[in-house]
Design a protein around this motif. Structure first.
Motif, PDB file in Angstrom:
ATOM      1  N   LEU A  93      24.879  45.952 -68.604  1.00  0.00           N
ATOM      2  CA  LEU A  93      26.202  46.275 -68.065  1.00  0.00           C
ATOM      3  C   LEU A  93      26.616  45.132 -67.152  1.00  0.00           C
ATOM      4  CD1 LEU A  93      25.421  49.949 -67.021  1.00  0.00           C
ATOM      5  CD2 LEU A  93      26.562  49.177 -69.123  1.00  0.00           C
ATOM      6  N   GLU A  94      27.756  44.574 -67.390  1.00  0.00           N
ATOM      7  CA  GLU A  94      28.216  43.451 -66.578  1.00  0.00           C
ATOM      8  C   GLU A  94      29.584  43.791 -65.996  1.00  0.00           C
ATOM      9  OE1 GLU A  94      27.412  40.466 -65.138  1.00  0.00           O
ATOM     10  OE2 GLU A  94      29.514  40.526 -64.521  1.00  0.00           O
ATOM     11  N   ALA A  95      29.713  43.621 -64.683  1.00  0.00           N
ATOM     12  CA  ALA A  95      30.940  44.018 -63.989  1.00  0.00           C
ATOM     13  C   ALA A  95      32.144  43.158 -64.379  1.00  0.00           C
ATOM     14  CB  ALA A  95      30.716  43.937 -62.479  1.00  0.00           C
TER      15      ALA A  95
ATOM     16  N   GLY B 229      27.296  35.224 -64.859  1.00  0.00           N
ATOM     17  CA  GLY B 229      27.251  35.421 -63.405  1.00  0.00           C
ATOM     18  C   GLY B 229      27.578  34.147 -62.664  1.00  0.00           C
ATOM     19  N   THR B 230      26.862  33.924 -61.583  1.00  0.00           N
ATOM     20  CA  THR B 230      27.136  32.774 -60.734  1.00  0.00           C
ATOM     21  C   THR B 230      26.737  31.468 -61.414  1.00  0.00           C
ATOM     22  OG1 THR B 230      26.756  34.275 -58.888  1.00  0.00           O
ATOM     23  CG2 THR B 230      26.939  31.958 -58.352  1.00  0.00           C
ATOM     24  N   THR B 231      25.934  31.540 -62.476  1.00  0.00           N
ATOM     25  CA  THR B 231      25.613  30.285 -63.182  1.00  0.00           C
ATOM     26  C   THR B 231      26.826  29.753 -63.952  1.00  0.00           C
ATOM     27  OG1 THR B 231      24.768  31.188 -65.286  1.00  0.00           O
ATOM     28  CG2 THR B 231      23.187  30.966 -63.467  1.00  0.00           C
TER      29      THR B 231
ATOM     30  N   GLY C  94      23.393  23.421 -62.879  1.00  0.00           N
ATOM     31  CA  GLY C  94      22.295  23.226 -63.820  1.00  0.00           C
ATOM     32  C   GLY C  94      21.044  22.642 -63.178  1.00  0.00           C
ATOM     33  N   ASN C  95      20.977  22.665 -61.863  1.00  0.00           N
ATOM     34  CA  ASN C  95      19.798  22.109 -61.183  1.00  0.00           C
ATOM     35  C   ASN C  95      18.635  23.084 -61.315  1.00  0.00           C
ATOM     36  OD1 ASN C  95      21.956  21.032 -58.488  1.00  0.00           O
ATOM     37  ND2 ASN C  95      21.334  19.895 -60.283  1.00  0.00           N
ATOM     38  N   HIS C  96      17.539  22.629 -61.913  1.00  0.00           N
ATOM     39  CA  HIS C  96      16.411  23.531 -62.177  1.00  0.00           C
ATOM     40  C   HIS C  96      15.064  23.023 -61.702  1.00  0.00           C
ATOM     41  CE1 HIS C  96      17.388  27.159 -64.748  1.00  0.00           C
ATOM     42  NE2 HIS C  96      18.576  26.629 -64.524  1.00  0.00           N
TER      43      HIS C  96
ATOM     44  N   PHE D 132      31.117  48.311 -64.280  1.00  0.00           N
ATOM     45  CA  PHE D 132      30.586  48.186 -62.919  1.00  0.00           C
ATOM     46  C   PHE D 132      29.661  49.364 -62.624  1.00  0.00           C
ATOM     47  CE2 PHE D 132      30.124  47.562 -58.506  1.00  0.00           C
ATOM     48  CZ  PHE D 132      30.657  46.323 -58.159  1.00  0.00           C
ATOM     49  N   ALA D 133      28.384  49.114 -62.456  1.00  0.00           N
ATOM     50  CA  ALA D 133      27.417  50.178 -62.187  1.00  0.00           C
ATOM     51  C   ALA D 133      27.610  50.701 -60.768  1.00  0.00           C
ATOM     52  CB  ALA D 133      26.001  49.658 -62.363  1.00  0.00           C
ATOM     53  N   THR D 134      27.631  52.019 -60.629  1.00  0.00           N
ATOM     54  CA  THR D 134      27.864  52.624 -59.319  1.00  0.00           C
ATOM     55  C   THR D 134      26.724  53.531 -58.863  1.00  0.00           C
ATOM     56  OG1 THR D 134      29.103  54.345 -60.439  1.00  0.00           O
ATOM     57  CG2 THR D 134      30.389  52.556 -59.457  1.00  0.00           C
TER      58      THR D 134
ATOM     59  N   PRO E 221      17.332  27.801 -56.644  1.00  0.00           N
ATOM     60  CA  PRO E 221      16.520  28.985 -56.951  1.00  0.00           C
ATOM     61  C   PRO E 221      16.487  29.469 -58.396  1.00  0.00           C
ATOM     62  CG  PRO E 221      18.616  29.639 -55.995  1.00  0.00           C
ATOM     63  CD  PRO E 221      18.594  28.135 -55.966  1.00  0.00           C
ATOM     64  N   THR E 222      17.408  29.010 -59.235  1.00  0.00           N
ATOM     65  CA  THR E 222      17.580  29.702 -60.518  1.00  0.00           C
ATOM     66  C   THR E 222      16.382  29.550 -61.451  1.00  0.00           C
ATOM     67  OG1 THR E 222      19.952  29.490 -60.285  1.00  0.00           O
ATOM     68  CG2 THR E 222      19.141  29.998 -62.480  1.00  0.00           C
ATOM     69  N   HIS E 223      15.731  28.399 -61.400  1.00  0.00           N
ATOM     70  CA  HIS E 223      14.553  28.229 -62.257  1.00  0.00           C
ATOM     71  C   HIS E 223      13.509  29.289 -61.908  1.00  0.00           C
ATOM     72  CE1 HIS E 223      12.348  26.192 -65.234  1.00  0.00           C
ATOM     73  NE2 HIS E 223      11.663  25.343 -64.505  1.00  0.00           N
TER      74      HIS E 223
HETATM   75  C1  LIG Z   1      28.981  26.307 -57.082  1.00  0.00           C
HETATM   76  C2  LIG Z   1      27.577  26.779 -57.269  1.00  0.00           C
HETATM   77  C3  LIG Z   1      26.622  25.906 -57.778  1.00  0.00           C
HETATM   78  C4  LIG Z   1      25.312  26.331 -57.943  1.00  0.00           C
HETATM   79  N1  LIG Z   1      24.414  25.474 -58.481  1.00  0.00           N
HETATM   80  C5  LIG Z   1      23.129  25.888 -58.665  1.00  0.00           C
HETATM   81  C6  LIG Z   1      22.179  25.028 -59.295  1.00  0.00           C
HETATM   82  O1  LIG Z   1      22.509  23.928 -59.718  1.00  0.00           O
HETATM   83  N2  LIG Z   1      20.903  25.467 -59.423  1.00  0.00           N
HETATM   84  C7  LIG Z   1      20.523  26.698 -58.979  1.00  0.00           C
HETATM   85  O2  LIG Z   1      19.356  27.035 -59.107  1.00  0.00           O
HETATM   86  N3  LIG Z   1      21.414  27.537 -58.414  1.00  0.00           N
HETATM   87  C8  LIG Z   1      22.707  27.165 -58.262  1.00  0.00           C
HETATM   88  N4  LIG Z   1      23.613  28.023 -57.719  1.00  0.00           N
HETATM   89  C9  LIG Z   1      23.171  29.376 -57.374  1.00  0.00           C
HETATM   90  C10 LIG Z   1      22.978  30.214 -58.626  1.00  0.00           C
HETATM   91  O3  LIG Z   1      24.149  30.190 -59.396  1.00  0.00           O
HETATM   92  C11 LIG Z   1      22.636  31.626 -58.241  1.00  0.00           C
HETATM   93  O4  LIG Z   1      21.553  31.573 -57.355  1.00  0.00           O
HETATM   94  C12 LIG Z   1      22.241  32.483 -59.440  1.00  0.00           C
HETATM   95  O5  LIG Z   1      23.267  32.569 -60.384  1.00  0.00           O
HETATM   96  C13 LIG Z   1      21.839  33.853 -58.962  1.00  0.00           C
HETATM   97  O6  LIG Z   1      21.396  34.606 -60.062  1.00  0.00           O
HETATM   98  P1  LIG Z   1      21.333  36.173 -59.971  1.00  0.00           P
HETATM   99  O7  LIG Z   1      20.923  36.646 -61.314  1.00  0.00           O
HETATM  100  O8  LIG Z   1      20.526  36.557 -58.793  1.00  0.00           O
HETATM  101  O9  LIG Z   1      22.815  36.622 -59.621  1.00  0.00           O
HETATM  102  P2  LIG Z   1      24.262  36.299 -60.330  1.00  0.00           P
HETATM  103  O10 LIG Z   1      24.113  35.086 -61.166  1.00  0.00           O
HETATM  104  O11 LIG Z   1      25.210  36.312 -59.253  1.00  0.00           O
HETATM  105  O12 LIG Z   1      24.409  37.509 -61.303  1.00  0.00           O
HETATM  106  C14 LIG Z   1      24.671  38.829 -60.910  1.00  0.00           C
HETATM  107  C15 LIG Z   1      25.521  39.461 -61.978  1.00  0.00           C
HETATM  108  O13 LIG Z   1      25.573  40.849 -61.786  1.00  0.00           O
HETATM  109  C16 LIG Z   1      26.895  41.295 -61.938  1.00  0.00           C
HETATM  110  N5  LIG Z   1      27.027  42.516 -61.140  1.00  0.00           N
HETATM  111  C17 LIG Z   1      26.995  42.624 -59.798  1.00  0.00           C
HETATM  112  N6  LIG Z   1      27.110  43.906 -59.427  1.00  0.00           N
HETATM  113  C18 LIG Z   1      27.211  44.625 -60.563  1.00  0.00           C
HETATM  114  C19 LIG Z   1      27.351  46.012 -60.812  1.00  0.00           C
HETATM  115  N7  LIG Z   1      27.339  46.914 -59.827  1.00  0.00           N
HETATM  116  N8  LIG Z   1      27.453  46.418 -62.105  1.00  0.00           N
HETATM  117  C20 LIG Z   1      27.415  45.505 -63.118  1.00  0.00           C
HETATM  118  N9  LIG Z   1      27.279  44.175 -62.915  1.00  0.00           N
HETATM  119  C21 LIG Z   1      27.173  43.747 -61.643  1.00  0.00           C
HETATM  120  C22 LIG Z   1      27.722  40.157 -61.452  1.00  0.00           C
HETATM  121  O14 LIG Z   1      29.039  40.240 -61.937  1.00  0.00           O
HETATM  122  C23 LIG Z   1      26.953  38.965 -61.965  1.00  0.00           C
HETATM  123  O15 LIG Z   1      27.343  38.610 -63.264  1.00  0.00           O
HETATM  124  C24 LIG Z   1      24.946  27.636 -57.576  1.00  0.00           C
HETATM  125  C25 LIG Z   1      25.895  28.511 -57.082  1.00  0.00           C
HETATM  126  C26 LIG Z   1      27.197  28.102 -56.927  1.00  0.00           C
HETATM  127  C27 LIG Z   1      28.178  29.068 -56.384  1.00  0.00           C
END
Ligand SMILES: Cc1cc2nc3c(=O)[nH]c(=O)nc-3n(C[C@H](O)[C@H](O)[C@H](O)COP(=O)(O)OP(=O)(O)OC[C@H]3O[C@@H](n4cnc5c(N)ncnc54)[C@H](O)[C@@H]3O)c2cc1C
Lengths: 218, 595
Positions: free
Chosen positions: B34-36, B117-119, B124-126, B286-288, B565-567
């Motif tokens: 489920l993706e918001a 998501g935030t990616t 792309g730094n890993h 959106f999960a609630t 952190p993403t890697h």
């Molecule tokens: C400009 C920028 C550059 C970056 N560059 C790097 C990089 O080069 N290397 C690196 O390692 N990190 C980088 N980051 C950080 C990296 O993008 C994040 O740390 C990473 O995406 C976090 O992963 P996550 O799965 O924890 O969360 P997210 O990627 O934020 O994913 C969470 C997902 O859950 C969804 N969601 C949230 N709540 C709900 C809900 N209630 N119901 C359904 N869906 C929901 C959101 O919509 C989202 O899609 C960067 C961040 C930014 C902003």
């Protein structure tokens, strides 16, 4: 010029003013935010910051907060330049009568820990009041982002004033700027694990669920 | 109410959720994500910001490079505007406002909704975690060794390789060498040194790679010039060095989604997850509530309730296990709004890498000598391709942006007094803090001669920092998250150390003017708010709720040393998928991490 627009105009003018002194670097560096109606773009985004219900438009609230901060700045004798007649494009409020730098000092009181709002929020442990500091801190970000992005480009223009002042050509498909590789491939190099966790932490894992592993101190 | 059943329901298709779903799919487990936010680059949502479109996607054939090109324009305002941009924390519907958070302090939070998501706008730094951050800091219940096979898997599939050198990286390397750093060549970081970034970005076409000599640096298809078809797929494959990672990184144009150079999870992992035939992704959901059974006493997760963000209707998915992958803020919010047990660490221990930025301006003569061109040209070449590691303190990296984002990070997001009220005599920088007026416009007029560096601090988890819910502010998904983060003096000291080093690198390279942002908290790398070892066991299952797992960066026990952190988040998510399969889905024949 409405109260809200006029107060935001004074804010925009404090951050990205017209700068006749920069003509030496080229005429394109003279105009500022007011020349591209940046205040309207920032008001629009501020109003869209939160979703409706019975709320007043947020930009009006922010304008009132800026005036309150201007009063605080004056009362705490932090204003260094006194009050002026506001420019034509500004509101008649206190904030708009401050010098450019004093306007930013007033904004600083709204967002900083020692301003009246932050202190009241702290005292009553009220997140709702504390949000004022967040909003205030977002204003320079919004002003500078919108100004230096393409958002203020006129219809038909491919580059905004901000992009032109930065001499940014706009998005491109690519650039042939590769210079080779400092390293061709990373190695799976040896490393020392000074302190290893006892294996118990991981093997309990297989039992599924209930255990305290790691005993981490934070 | 519509109700359905599946094996595993995952909340969030961000950076890490798809990694877990891919591995579970490979093991034959049926997964619904489920993706918001919206699903960009998918045929089933032709106009994702204007209309509800389809319901869910299970077929990799739905992925559409054509849609991706239409939607991801690479213009920073259109893509990155925090209020109205396509990449924002808010619903797909462009008419609506962003989703609310209570943030009672000066701060910037950047998280993006949508598949990937935030990616979607990451660089792309890993890099892997720094070894001592796992093996010597007290937070991890497992060893670094145990992550390595999962890192290796991701390095092979994304793939992750050394970033190519570009002029701005070469300037940085030269500064680092002169400042006394040595090059390191390994994946496993234990000591100080400089190196190209391990990046999840496909290597550029050979024709974009010169020999380091004279180059005209002309762009192709830039807006100011006549658009050409150069650097487009299939003529060109891989990275085109266009520096648009932050704006969605859609290059090379014309390629299928899965062949875009920057390997955000929607490009790299989502297609693989769909390929397994066991994964369904439902955007705009959106999960609630996490649904549970049992109690008083032990409870177990049984499913998720969600709200369709377009229709406003509520639905349920029942499952044998539930995974929260909603990110460091929404995962604890969902947990708390579901009334699940709180041991005092739910939402707490948040780390943010306590960012700072330092910029140097270079004379034309200096860059001519160093790299044979009259300017740094921050808008050319990978946004972040070179770094210095400082285990114990964090890292310093080239981080470049288009002008709006440059102004925002370098000159607008500082804390404390404005630059004009600060005295920098005796400091390593000429100016510090936020800029306004003529000073700001001058610095931005220097944009093309400016090299911007980011400092990623190895800040440590603390219980006072993190996420709770603001019961007094409710949106359509319940009480909104309340986010609070303050640096500890030790974190300030580490950040100061990095900023001084960054200034030194710039000076050594020949910068004539150095500026330090002294950034306010910028929450963009977030980790450890639902830490393994605290809220979660060593398999990332909740201590207090059976069949409930966390697979996003919140599960990381600390900030992995300040490495991006993403890697680590994705490696841990792959491992968690195997633990889930071992515990509840009949085991894993060939676990990546060994039996
Ligand atoms: C400009 C920028 C550059 C970056 N560059 C790097 C990089 O080069 N290397 C690196 O390692 N990190 C980088 N980051 C950080 C990296 O993008 C994040 O740390 C990473 O995406 C976090 O992963 P996550 O799965 O924890 O969360 P997210 O990627 O934020 O994913 C969470 C997902 O859950 C969804 N969601 C949230 N709540 C709900 C809900 N209630 N119901 C359904 N869906 C929901 C959101 O919509 C989202 O899609 C960067 C961040 C930014 C902003």
């Amino acid at each position: 010029m409405s109260y809200t627009q006029g107060t935001f105009a004074a804010l925009v003018d404090a951050i990205v003013p017209e700068t006749p002194g920069l003509a030496s670097r080229g005429e394109e560096h003279v105009p500022g935010g007011l020349d591209v109606s940046l205040e309207a773009a920032v008001v629009e985004r501020t109003n869209r910051f939160l979703e409706g219900e019975s709320r007043v438009p947020l930009a009006t609230v922010v304008a009132a907060l800026l005036d309150a901060a201007a009063v605080e700045l004056l009362l705490r004798r932090r204003a260094t330049d006194g009050l002026n007649a506001p420019a034509e494009a500004f509101s008649r409020g206190v904030f708009a009568r401050l010098s450019r730098r004093d306007r930013l000092r007033a904004l600083g009181l709204l967002e900083g820990e020692e301003g009246a709002f932050a202190r009241i929020a702290d005292r009553f442990d009220d997140a709702g009041l504390g949000v004022v500091t967040y909003l205030a801190g977002s204003l320079p970000v919004l002003v500078q982002f919108v100004y230096y992005s393409e958002a203020t480009a006129a219809a038909g223009e491919t580059r905004s004033l901000g992009w032109r002042q930065a001499d940014y050509p706009g998005p491109a498909e690519g650039y042939p700027v590769g210079m080779g590789y400092e390293i061709e491939a990373f190695e799976e190099n040896e490393y020392e694990s000074e302190m290893r966790k006892d294996d118990a932490g991981e093997s309990e894992d297989d039992a599924g669920g209930e255990h305290e592993s790691g005993g981490s101190e934070r | 109410m519509r109700e359905r059943e599946t094996d595993v329901v995952v909340v969030g298709a961000g950076g890490d959720g798809p990694a877990l779903a891919w591995r579970l799919g490979q093991l034959g487990v049926d997964v619904t994500i489920l993706e918001a936010g919206p699903f960009y680059g998918n045929e089933r949502w032709a106009a994702p910001n204007d209309a509800p479109g389809g319901e869910s996607s299970t077929d990799p054939g739905d992925l559409s490079g054509e849609r991706y090109d239409e939607q991801f324009t690479a213009r920073e305002g259109e893509m990155n505007d925090p209020v109205a941009g396509k990449l924002r924390w808010g619903p797909a519907d462009a008419e609506r406002s962003p989703w609310q958070r209570a943030i009672p302090q000066q701060a910037v939070i950047t998280q993006v909704a949508g598949v990937g998501g935030t990616t979607q706008h990451y660089y792309g730094n890993h890099p892997r975690a720094f070894v001592p951050a796992i093996d010597e800091q007290p937070h991890w219940p497992i060893d670094y060794d145990q992550l390595v096979p999962y890192y290796q898997r991701l390095e092979a599939v994304h793939p992750i390789e050394p970033a190519p050198t570009t002029p701005k990286a070469a300037v940085f390397f030269e500064g680092a060498r002169r400042a006394g750093y040595e090059r390191t060549d390994g994946y496993n970081v234990t000591s100080e040194g400089y190196r190209p970034f391990p990046n999840a970005i496909l290597q550029p076409d050979e024709r974009l790679m010169g020999d380091g000599g004279e180059r005209d640096g002309e762009s192709a298809g830039g807006e100011g010039e006549s658009a050409t078809d150069e650097y487009r797929y299939p003529d060109y494959e891989g990275d085109t060095l266009a520096a648009h990672e932050h704006q969605g990184g859609p290059h090379p144009r014309g390629a299928p989604v899965r062949e875009r150079a920057r390997r955000s999870s929607n490009v790299s992992l989502v297609p693989r997850a769909l390929d397994t035939g066991h994964v369904e992704i439902r955007p705009n959901a959106f999960a609630t509530q996490v649904l549970t059974a049992g109690g008083p006493g032990p409870v177990a997760a049984t499913g998720v309730e969600f709200r369709d963000t377009w229709a406003g209707t509520v639905e349920r998915v029942h499952a044998d296990a539930v995974v929260l992958a909603a990110g460091c803020i929404e995962t604890p919010r969902l947990w708390l709004n579901s009334g699940l047990p709180d041991d005092g660490w739910v939402g707490k221990g948040l780390t943010t890498h306590w960012f700072d930025f330092v910029a140097g301006v270079f004379d034309s003569a200096t860059t001519e000598t160093l790299v044979g061109q009259p300017a740094v040209e921050p808008h050319q070449g990978q946004a972040a391709g070179a770094r210095v590691d400082v285990p114990g303190a964090g890292g310093i990296a080239v981080n470049t942006f288009a002008p709006g984002l440059t102004a925002t990070t370098m000159y607008a997001a500082g804390q404390g007094e404005w630059s004009f009220d600060r005295d920098t005599a005796g400091e390593p920088w000429d100016t510090c803090g936020r800029l306004a007026g003529r000073e700001l416009k001058e610095r931005m007029a220097d944009y093309r001669r400016t090299l911007t560096l980011i400092c990623h601090t190895d800040d440590r988890p603390r219980q006072a920092n993190g996420v709770s819910v603001d019961e007094s502010t409710t949106d359509e998904h319940g009480p909104v998250p309340l986010v609070e983060w303050e640096p500890h003096p030790d974190d300030d000291a580490r950040r100061d150390d990095l900023a001084v080093r960054a200034a030194e690198i710039l000076r050594e390279a020949g910068a004539t003017h150095v500026h330090r942002a002294d950034a306010a908290p910028i929450l963009l790398h977030m980790q450890s708010s639902m830490a393994m070892g605290k809220v979660l066991d060593a398999g990332c299952e909740a201590h207090d709720v059976d069949r409930l797992f966390v697979a996003d960066h919140s599960a990381l026990p600390n900030g992995v040393g300040g490495a991006n952190p993403t890697h680590s988040g994705q490696a841990l998510a792959l491992r968690t998928a195997e633990r889930m399969a071992e515990r509840y889905f009949g085991g894993v024949d060939e676990p990546l991490g060994g039996a």
